[in-house]
Design an enzyme around this catalytic site. Structure first.
Site, PDB file in Angstrom:
ATOM      1  N   LYS A  22      48.995  31.614  25.541  1.00 49.82           N
ATOM      2  CA  LYS A  22      49.206  33.255  25.704  1.00 49.82           C
ATOM      3  C   LYS A  22      50.134  33.325  26.418  1.00 49.82           C
ATOM      4  O   LYS A  22      51.093  34.268  26.288  1.00 49.82           O
ATOM      5  CB  LYS A  22      47.762  33.748  26.125  1.00 49.82           C
ATOM      6  CG  LYS A  22      48.107  34.901  27.147  1.00 49.82           C
ATOM      7  CD  LYS A  22      46.737  35.363  27.960  1.00 49.82           C
ATOM      8  CE  LYS A  22      46.803  34.825  29.349  1.00 49.82           C
ATOM      9  NZ  LYS A  22      47.379  35.524  30.296  1.00 49.82           N
ATOM     10  N   ASN A  23      50.556  32.483  27.403  1.00 43.21           N
ATOM     11  CA  ASN A  23      51.663  32.806  28.656  1.00 43.21           C
ATOM     12  C   ASN A  23      53.028  32.516  27.849  1.00 43.21           C
ATOM     13  O   ASN A  23      54.078  32.840  28.737  1.00 43.21           O
ATOM     14  CB  ASN A  23      51.276  32.261  29.939  1.00 43.21           C
ATOM     15  CG  ASN A  23      49.919  32.935  30.540  1.00 43.21           C
ATOM     16  OD1 ASN A  23      49.516  33.835  30.232  1.00 43.21           O
ATOM     17  ND2 ASN A  23      49.462  32.274  31.619  1.00 43.21           N
ATOM     18  N   CYS A 117      45.799  43.736  41.709  1.00 41.53           N
ATOM     19  CA  CYS A 117      45.299  42.613  40.998  1.00 41.53           C
ATOM     20  C   CYS A 117      44.499  41.881  41.566  1.00 41.53           C
ATOM     21  O   CYS A 117      44.271  41.747  42.803  1.00 41.53           O
ATOM     22  CB  CYS A 117      46.403  41.871  40.522  1.00 41.53           C
ATOM     23  SG  CYS A 117      46.063  40.388  39.536  1.00 41.53           S
ATOM     24  N   ARG A 400      40.789  38.271  27.141  1.00 41.42           N
ATOM     25  CA  ARG A 400      42.177  38.376  27.258  1.00 41.42           C
ATOM     26  C   ARG A 400      43.103  37.137  26.968  1.00 41.42           C
ATOM     27  O   ARG A 400      44.061  37.153  26.745  1.00 41.42           O
ATOM     28  CB  ARG A 400      42.438  38.922  28.719  1.00 41.42           C
ATOM     29  CG  ARG A 400      42.187  40.120  28.880  1.00 41.42           C
ATOM     30  CD  ARG A 400      42.334  40.649  30.322  1.00 41.42           C
ATOM     31  NE  ARG A 400      43.852  40.375  30.559  1.00 41.42           N
ATOM     32  CZ  ARG A 400      44.544  40.434  31.810  1.00 41.42           C
ATOM     33  NH1 ARG A 400      43.917  40.856  32.936  1.00 41.42           N
ATOM     34  NH2 ARG A 400      45.949  40.415  31.711  1.00 41.42           N
TER      35      ARG A 400
END
Ligand code: EPU
Length: 421
Positions: A22-23, A117, A400
């Site tokens: 994902k990153n 966050c 996510r």
């Protein structure tokens, strides 16, 4: 909001396929803003964050779609826009990495400031410092970073903060520098495998970058970049999460499509605890036969132990006899999972940026709440060995970043199901 229900106690066995990182995908998708040609990105998992990035690219005037693990992006030359709106950026901080490409390509960008966050203070000062050094005129107006330039110019930039290098900061500045005039030197660049993956994507597009995989990047700006077809690397954090899930249950897993080369620190710590990790015909075999031993873990920038594995490692230590100490040196407040693990019977004490974990004989299932992506994974891991039922709410965090986690775990023998609400 969906929930996960886990009945603990089953031993995990079998094969699990590791998805694309994902990153890596997110900054690489942002990098498609640097060209006027179409790009194809492969090995992209269907995750909430990926769909958010697609929506963001569309709002910036690109055609973007995901199909069959592939993202297709095509710029619509006349319709390009430079505004990344609050409603998208607030749901995903990684949206901030469109800033560098927009400024480099369109010479202007308006990107909403990412908000608070849950894993702690996450400033973007290094991103802005680097882009200003390249000649971006940057102001904060009404909650937006408003940036413009006539032409970015290469320069020497030191990109270190109080916690060392910045992954997305390096990504943003590197993406801007590839179209700047002349040479840029980024000192204290992050060298996480995902930054290397982005650099390789940019190289394929025609960028000139030296020092990839080191802390000093030397970039010679080019006039334009071309569209490419690129396959992203496997997700080392997902792989590490399954290693720990297997280990905590005393299981025997084969991880397919994972890359052990990116996982040195995690493999080293798991071996210290007594988990057996070997390569087996190009796959990774993870086996645990004996009692685990406690360890000391400190999170650090790559190649150190990743902060994104801290919560999962802590879950493993909760049932490891003895005292383990886990120190967080990237996000000193990233301990939201501690209270939830303690609700399941763990004995964890916080002392500044360290968690002292006293291993208990067993955990007991409880209703718990996911607070962020990796904390959610830690609760799932704990639920796999807890006595009785664990009910994890707010699992949109998990969605996510983990592809179909309950399906992958079920296939390995876990009793886990999603409750739609
Ligand atoms: N920092 C600053 N100033 C900046 C940027 C960062 O002081 O301008 C500090 C941060 O507050 C933190 C440290 O530097 O203390 C490192 O943060 P970094 O910038 O490297 O984090 P990031 O790039 O925003 C990425 C990952 C995170 C991962 C961190 C650290 C993506 C999309 N996100 O974030 O992943 O924890 O690197 O490795 O790549 C996750 O996947 O769950 C996740 C949170």
């Amino acid at each position: 909001m969906d929930k996960l229900i886990i009945e603990g106690g089953n031993v995990l066995k079998g094969e699990v396929e590791i998805s694309g990182a994902k990153n890596s995908c997110l900054p690489i998708m942002a990098a498609t803003l640097l060209t006027d040609e179409p790009c194809v990105i492969r090995n992209v998992p269907p995750l909430r964050d990926i769909y958010t990035m697609i929506r963001l690219l569309k709002s910036l005037g690109m055609k973007a779609e995901w199909s069959n693990y592939t993202v297709f992006v095509e710029p619509r030359r006349k319709q390009r826009k430079y505004l990344a709106p609050y409603h998208l950026v607030k749901t995903m901080r990684a949206s901030v990495c469109v800033l560098g490409p927009l400024l480099a390509k369109l010479h202007k960008a308006e990107v909403s400031m990412p908000g608070g966050c849950v894993i702690g203070h996450r400033p973007i000062d290094l991103h802005l410092k680097g882009l200003s050094a390249l000649g971006g005129e940057i102001n904060i107006e009404h909650g937006y970073v408003v940036a413009k330039t006539k032409q970015l110019k290469g320069t020497r930039i030191y990109l270190g903060g109080p916690f060392g290098s910045s992954v997305l900061g390096t990504a943003n500045v590197m993406m801007a520098a590839v179209l700047a005039k002349g040479k840029t030197l980024i000192e204290n660049a992050a060298c996480e495998p995902e930054v290397v993956d982005l650099a390789n994507f940019l190289l394929k597009m025609g960028a000139k970058i030296k020092g990839i995989n080191t802390h000093i990047l030397e970039i010679e700006g080019v006039k334009e970049l071309k569209g490419v077809d690129y396959t992203v690397i496997p997700d080392r954090i997902e792989a590490g999460t399954y290693m720990i899930a297997g280990a905590i249950t005393g299981g025997d897993l084969i991880l397919k499509s994972a890359n052990l080369e990116h996982m040195g620190a995690v493999v080293d710590k798991l071996r210290q605890t007594g988990v057996e990790i070997n390569t087996d015909q190009g796959n990774i075999r993870v086996k645990r036969r004996k009692e685990l031993k406690p360890v000391e873990v400190t999170t650090l920038p790559y190649p150190g132990f990743p902060t994104d594995m801290q919560a999962q490692m802590m879950a493993l230590m909760t049932v490891t006899e003895g005292i383990s100490v886990i120190t967080e040196k990237i996000y000193p407040d990233r301990f939201m999972h501690v209270a939830e693990l303690n609700r399941m019977g763990a004995e964890i004490m916080l002392e500044g940026a360290s968690a002292i974990v006293k291993g208990v004989k067993s955990l007991s299932g409880a209703p718990v709440m996911a607070s962020d992506l990796r904390a959610s994974a830690a609760l799932v891991i704990a639920g796999l060995v807890a006595r009785g039922k664990t009910e994890i709410s707010r699992i949109y965090h998990l969605d996510r970043g983990y592809e179909a986690m309950e399906k992958k775990l079920s296939k390995l023998g876990a009793r886990i199901r999603r409750l739609k609400e």
